[in-house]
Motif scaffolding. Structure first.
Motif, PDB file in Angstrom:
ATOM      1  N   ARG A  96      36.596 -98.947-101.750  1.00 28.67           N
ATOM      2  CA  ARG A  96      36.288-100.231-102.402  1.00 28.67           C
ATOM      3  C   ARG A  96      34.781-100.512-102.440  1.00 28.67           C
ATOM      4  NH1 ARG A  96      41.348-102.911-102.995  1.00 28.67           N
ATOM      5  NH2 ARG A  96      42.924-102.164-101.512  1.00 28.67           N
ATOM      6  N   ARG A  97      34.045 -99.480-102.869  1.00 29.76           N
ATOM      7  CA  ARG A  97      32.592 -99.630-102.953  1.00 29.76           C
ATOM      8  C   ARG A  97      32.108 -99.933-104.371  1.00 29.76           C
ATOM      9  NH1 ARG A  97      31.810 -95.243 -98.554  1.00 29.76           N
ATOM     10  NH2 ARG A  97      31.880 -93.688-100.221  1.00 29.76           N
ATOM     11  N   GLY A  98      32.975 -99.813-105.359  1.00 31.58           N
ATOM     12  CA  GLY A  98      32.623-100.259-106.708  1.00 31.58           C
ATOM     13  C   GLY A  98      31.931 -99.259-107.599  1.00 31.58           C
ATOM     14  N   ASP A  99      31.389 -98.176-107.026  1.00 30.25           N
ATOM     15  CA  ASP A  99      30.625 -97.210-107.831  1.00 30.25           C
ATOM     16  C   ASP A  99      31.532 -96.148-108.457  1.00 30.25           C
ATOM     17  OD1 ASP A  99      28.330 -98.492-107.146  1.00 30.25           O
ATOM     18  OD2 ASP A  99      27.319 -96.749-106.321  1.00 30.25           O
ATOM     19  N   PHE A 100      32.519 -96.565-109.218  1.00 33.59           N
ATOM     20  CA  PHE A 100      33.389 -95.614-109.906  1.00 33.59           C
ATOM     21  C   PHE A 100      33.359 -95.899-111.398  1.00 33.59           C
ATOM     22  CE2 PHE A 100      35.854 -99.065-108.014  1.00 33.59           C
ATOM     23  CZ  PHE A 100      36.470 -99.625-109.117  1.00 33.59           C
ATOM     24  N   THR A 101      33.686 -94.882-112.178  1.00 32.78           N
ATOM     25  CA  THR A 101      33.514 -94.993-113.625  1.00 32.78           C
ATOM     26  C   THR A 101      34.659 -94.346-114.393  1.00 32.78           C
ATOM     27  OG1 THR A 101      32.179 -92.974-113.607  1.00 32.78           O
ATOM     28  CG2 THR A 101      30.985 -95.063-113.567  1.00 32.78           C
ATOM     29  N   VAL A 102      34.844 -94.828-115.615  1.00 31.23           N
ATOM     30  CA  VAL A 102      35.700 -94.191-116.614  1.00 31.23           C
ATOM     31  C   VAL A 102      34.795 -93.366-117.515  1.00 31.23           C
ATOM     32  CG1 VAL A 102      37.320 -94.576-118.508  1.00 31.23           C
ATOM     33  CG2 VAL A 102      37.257 -96.175-116.568  1.00 31.23           C
ATOM     34  N   ASN A 103      35.175 -92.111-117.776  1.00 34.34           N
ATOM     35  CA  ASN A 103      34.301 -91.198-118.517  1.00 34.34           C
ATOM     36  C   ASN A 103      35.063 -90.489-119.632  1.00 34.34           C
ATOM     37  OD1 ASN A 103      31.692 -90.825-116.601  1.00 34.34           O
ATOM     38  ND2 ASN A 103      33.542 -91.134-115.392  1.00 34.34           N
ATOM     39  N   ILE A 104      34.561 -90.626-120.850  1.00 34.75           N
ATOM     40  CA  ILE A 104      35.133 -89.945-122.008  1.00 34.75           C
ATOM     41  C   ILE A 104      33.965 -89.343-122.790  1.00 34.75           C
ATOM     42  CG2 ILE A 104      36.595 -90.131-124.049  1.00 34.75           C
ATOM     43  CD1 ILE A 104      37.586 -92.843-122.929  1.00 34.75           C
ATOM     44  N   ALA A 105      34.063 -88.069-123.154  1.00 32.34           N
ATOM     45  CA  ALA A 105      32.962 -87.413-123.873  1.00 32.34           C
ATOM     46  C   ALA A 105      33.496 -86.484-124.954  1.00 32.34           C
ATOM     47  CB  ALA A 105      32.071 -86.633-122.909  1.00 32.34           C
ATOM     48  N   PHE A 106      32.627 -86.227-125.918  1.00 34.67           N
ATOM     49  CA  PHE A 106      32.909 -85.285-126.999  1.00 34.67           C
ATOM     50  C   PHE A 106      31.848 -84.191-126.941  1.00 34.67           C
ATOM     51  CE2 PHE A 106      32.496 -84.269-131.693  1.00 34.67           C
ATOM     52  CZ  PHE A 106      33.700 -83.580-131.781  1.00 34.67           C
ATOM     53  N   VAL A 107      32.312 -82.946-126.873  1.00 32.18           N
ATOM     54  CA  VAL A 107      31.421 -81.788-126.743  1.00 32.18           C
ATOM     55  C   VAL A 107      31.450 -80.972-128.033  1.00 32.18           C
ATOM     56  CG1 VAL A 107      31.006 -79.632-125.489  1.00 32.18           C
ATOM     57  CG2 VAL A 107      31.734 -81.689-124.245  1.00 32.18           C
ATOM     58  N   GLU A 108      30.269 -80.615-128.525  1.00 37.61           N
ATOM     59  CA  GLU A 108      30.140 -79.774-129.712  1.00 37.61           C
ATOM     60  C   GLU A 108      29.207 -78.611-129.398  1.00 37.61           C
ATOM     61  OE1 GLU A 108      30.100 -82.322-133.595  1.00 37.61           O
ATOM     62  OE2 GLU A 108      28.938 -83.430-132.097  1.00 37.61           O
ATOM     63  N   HIS A 109      29.697 -77.392-129.589  1.00 39.62           N
ATOM     64  CA  HIS A 109      28.890 -76.190-129.399  1.00 39.62           C
ATOM     65  C   HIS A 109      28.194 -76.180-128.034  1.00 39.62           C
ATOM     66  CE1 HIS A 109      29.721 -75.944-133.644  1.00 39.62           C
ATOM     67  NE2 HIS A 109      28.978 -77.006-133.894  1.00 39.62           N
ATOM     68  N   GLY A 110      28.934 -76.570-126.998  1.00 39.11           N
ATOM     69  CA  GLY A 110      28.407 -76.526-125.649  1.00 39.11           C
ATOM     70  C   GLY A 110      27.581 -77.717-125.224  1.00 39.11           C
ATOM     71  N   VAL A 111      27.442 -78.708-126.118  1.00 38.49           N
ATOM     72  CA  VAL A 111      26.590 -79.874-125.836  1.00 38.49           C
ATOM     73  C   VAL A 111      27.419 -81.159-125.897  1.00 38.49           C
ATOM     74  CG1 VAL A 111      24.561 -81.193-126.541  1.00 38.49           C
ATOM     75  CG2 VAL A 111      24.604 -78.702-126.834  1.00 38.49           C
ATOM     76  N   PRO A 112      27.370 -82.016-124.858  1.00 39.30           N
ATOM     77  CA  PRO A 112      28.023 -83.323-124.948  1.00 39.30           C
ATOM     78  C   PRO A 112      27.196 -84.237-125.858  1.00 39.30           C
ATOM     79  CG  PRO A 112      27.451 -82.775-122.658  1.00 39.30           C
ATOM     80  CD  PRO A 112      26.711 -81.844-123.555  1.00 39.30           C
ATOM     81  N   THR A 113      27.707 -84.508-127.044  1.00 37.14           N
ATOM     82  CA  THR A 113      26.926 -85.253-128.043  1.00 37.14           C
ATOM     83  C   THR A 113      27.274 -86.736-128.101  1.00 37.14           C
ATOM     84  OG1 THR A 113      28.504 -84.725-129.797  1.00 37.14           O
ATOM     85  CG2 THR A 113      26.635 -83.218-129.487  1.00 37.14           C
ATOM     86  N   ARG A 114      28.462 -87.098-127.631  1.00 35.65           N
ATOM     87  CA  ARG A 114      28.878 -88.497-127.637  1.00 35.65           C
ATOM     88  C   ARG A 114      29.625 -88.770-126.342  1.00 35.65           C
ATOM     89  NH1 ARG A 114      26.463 -87.309-131.538  1.00 35.65           N
ATOM     90  NH2 ARG A 114      26.519 -88.174-133.659  1.00 35.65           N
ATOM     91  N   GLY A 115      29.502 -90.007-125.844  1.00 38.26           N
ATOM     92  CA  GLY A 115      30.200 -90.312-124.605  1.00 38.26           C
ATOM     93  C   GLY A 115      30.170 -91.785-124.249  1.00 38.26           C
ATOM     94  N   VAL A 116      31.066 -92.154-123.338  1.00 40.60           N
ATOM     95  CA  VAL A 116      31.083 -93.501-122.787  1.00 40.60           C
ATOM     96  C   VAL A 116      31.261 -93.405-121.282  1.00 40.60           C
ATOM     97  CG1 VAL A 116      33.569 -93.742-123.216  1.00 40.60           C
ATOM     98  CG2 VAL A 116      32.200 -95.791-122.850  1.00 40.60           C
ATOM     99  N   VAL A 117      30.492 -94.227-120.568  1.00 39.71           N
ATOM    100  CA  VAL A 117      30.621 -94.379-119.115  1.00 39.71           C
ATOM    101  C   VAL A 117      30.786 -95.867-118.849  1.00 39.71           C
ATOM    102  CG1 VAL A 117      29.499 -94.136-116.874  1.00 39.71           C
ATOM    103  CG2 VAL A 117      29.174 -92.366-118.619  1.00 39.71           C
ATOM    104  N   TYR A 118      31.922 -96.227-118.247  1.00 42.11           N
ATOM    105  CA  TYR A 118      32.204 -97.629-117.963  1.00 42.11           C
ATOM    106  C   TYR A 118      32.465 -97.799-116.475  1.00 42.11           C
ATOM    107  CZ  TYR A 118      34.794-102.095-117.985  1.00 42.11           C
ATOM    108  OH  TYR A 118      35.225-103.373-117.734  1.00 42.11           O
ATOM    109  N   ALA A 119      31.716 -98.697-115.856  1.00 47.97           N
ATOM    110  CA  ALA A 119      31.892 -99.013-114.436  1.00 47.97           C
ATOM    111  C   ALA A 119      32.562-100.387-114.336  1.00 47.97           C
ATOM    112  CB  ALA A 119      30.543 -99.012-113.722  1.00 47.97           C
ATOM    113  N   PRO A 120      33.909-100.432-114.290  1.00 46.95           N
ATOM    114  CA  PRO A 120      34.599-101.723-114.403  1.00 46.95           C
ATOM    115  C   PRO A 120      34.323-102.687-113.260  1.00 46.95           C
ATOM    116  CG  PRO A 120      36.160 -99.962-113.877  1.00 46.95           C
ATOM    117  CD  PRO A 120      34.863 -99.308-114.221  1.00 46.95           C
ATOM    118  N   ALA A 121      34.126-102.190-112.052  1.00 48.38           N
ATOM    119  CA  ALA A 121      33.863-103.090-110.927  1.00 48.38           C
ATOM    120  C   ALA A 121      32.465-103.693-110.998  1.00 48.38           C
ATOM    121  CB  ALA A 121      34.055-102.347-109.609  1.00 48.38           C
TER     122      ALA A 121
END
Length: 265
Positions: A96-121
């Motif tokens: 219960r320290r709060g430093d957790f995240t939801v992570n979704i990314a899109f990778v193209e040709h070995g490179v993460p080009t789009r993404g979202v990081v959400y820390a709900p707490a």
């Protein structure tokens, strides 16, 4: 890929998953199980994964999906794919320290080009826009309507007084030895992929990781950092960290603002 649609869907799914996670986080107690690699998993990981996976597969049925919580996706490979860690920082969640995240990314040709990081707490949301640039959304976070966004950019680092961020749960002597090569003004600890975002916003200049990570741990944060002008390189030879590797395991790496004069390992 329709990047406008991707931005909308990733953002919405991250917020919906965040709500699921916080329901469990705020409950009186929750079960913690152990996976085959001895890492912890909770009902929050599983609920968030089910929600995100279903949403992505519905919205982008022709794009391969790799997600931490579905081992059957770990043997698949493709040049272009979506990659998810529904709850990065499970140890932070459990304690219960709060430093957790939801992570979704899109990778193209070995490179993460789009993404979202959400820390709900923490109520912090970072993501890439359709053009690949990165923003932080501030204020109330509505699932259907994007609120006020603020462009983010890496720092112009002062190499005589660097701001360093390091892992809260995985700090070790090798990390401290490497950090000791720099002139450090201040150190901060953070959990999960938030460390990438602190470099992306200029709150830190460099984040070295001398320890095991998987691509789903890093892809979304890497995408956000890329969109803010930052870089992520291998620890050993400073070449760009690539994705879609066999087994999706990462080497040690350094995430940083390009103005930082990197030291050799």
């Amino acid at each position: 890929m329709d990047y406008e649609k991707l931005t909308v869907e990733m953002r919405r799914l991250a917020l919906e998953a965040g709500d699921k996670i916080m329901e469990i986080y705020n409950s009186d107690e929750f079960e913690v199980k152990t996976k085959s690699d001895d890492s912890p998993v909770t009902a929050a990981d599983e609920a968030a994964d089910a929600l995100i996976s279903q949403g992505l597969r519905t919205a982008f049925p022709d794009v391969m999906l790799v997600t931490e919580e579905q081992a059957d996706t770990h043997g698949e490979t493709a040049d272009t794919f979506l990659i998810v860690d529904p709850l990065d920082g499970t140890k932070e969640f459990v304690h219960r320290r709060g430093d957790f995240t939801v992570n979704i990314a899109f990778v193209e040709h070995g490179v993460p080009t789009r993404g979202v990081v959400y820390a709900p707490a923490k109520g912090r949301m970072f993501f890439t826009l359709a053009d690949g640039s990165s923003v932080e959304e501030v204020g109330a976070l509505d699932k259907q309507v994007m609120g006020a966004i603020s462009p983010i950019r890496v720092s112009a680092a002062d190499n005589a007084a660097l701001m360093v961020v390091a892992s809260k749960s995985h700090r070790d002597q090798a990390t401290d030895d490497y950090i000791g090569k720099y002139a450090v003004k201040d150190m901060k600890s953070a959990g999960s992929s938030l460390k990438f975002c602190l470099v992306a916003t200029g709150e830190a200049d460099i984040y070295p990781r001398v320890g095991r990570t998987m691509e789903w741990d890093t892809a979304a944060g890497h995408a956000v950092l890329n969109g803010a002008g930052g870089k992520v390189v291998r620890f050993d030879d400073h070449s760009t960290l690539k994705y879609g590797k066999d087994g999706y395991a990462n080497p040690f790496f350094i995430a940083y603002a390009p103005s930082v004069a990197l030291k050799d390992a």
